[in-house]
Motif scaffolding. Structure first.
Motif, mmCIF file in Angstrom:
data_model
loop_
_atom_site.group_PDB
_atom_site.id
_atom_site.type_symbol
_atom_site.label_atom_id
_atom_site.label_comp_id
_atom_site.label_asym_id
_atom_site.label_seq_id
_atom_site.Cartn_x
_atom_site.Cartn_y
_atom_site.Cartn_z
ATOM 1 N N UNK A 237 2.071 43.123 41.138
ATOM 2 C CA UNK A 237 0.730 43.723 40.961
ATOM 3 C C UNK A 237 0.732 43.873 39.280
ATOM 4 N N UNK A 238 1.633 44.545 39.181
ATOM 5 C CA UNK A 238 1.242 45.076 36.985
ATOM 6 C C UNK A 238 0.881 43.067 36.480
ATOM 7 N N UNK A 239 2.081 42.420 36.626
ATOM 8 C CA UNK A 239 2.329 41.197 35.791
ATOM 9 C C UNK A 239 1.061 40.687 36.333
ATOM 10 N N UNK A 240 0.259 40.529 37.885
ATOM 11 C CA UNK A 240 -0.356 39.790 37.711
ATOM 12 C C UNK A 240 -1.476 39.797 37.387
ATOM 13 N N UNK A 241 -1.949 41.334 37.310
ATOM 14 C CA UNK A 241 -3.440 41.676 36.787
ATOM 15 C C UNK A 241 -2.752 41.977 34.954
#
Length: 73
Positions: free
Chosen positions: A65-69
């Motif tokens: 989720x952090x990489x996508x955001x």
């Protein structure tokens, strides 16, 4: 005993990570990451692997989720 503590820490982290999947709440993953790290360390000390593996899955969810955001959102 340490395995149960690791699972409980993983559940606490999961409660933080699930709402963090909503857009603009991604910053909550940064709050959950230290809890997950402590859960992984405690799970590693334990004789069983269940708690550690559960915390690793929660870490994977938060990291994706952090990489996508882009790290923040």
């Amino acid at each position: 005993m340490l395995n149960i503590i690791s699972i409980l820490i993983g559940l606490l982290s999961l409660v933080i990570v699930i709402p963090a999947q909503i857009p603009l709440l991604g910053w909550a993953n940064w709050i959950a990451l230290p809890f997950v790290a402590v859960g992984i360390i405690i799970g590693q000390i334990s004789s069983s692997n269940g708690g550690r593996n559960f915390c690793l899955v929660v870490l994977l969810i938060a990291a994706v989720r952090l990489m996508l955001g882009g790290g923040v959102f």
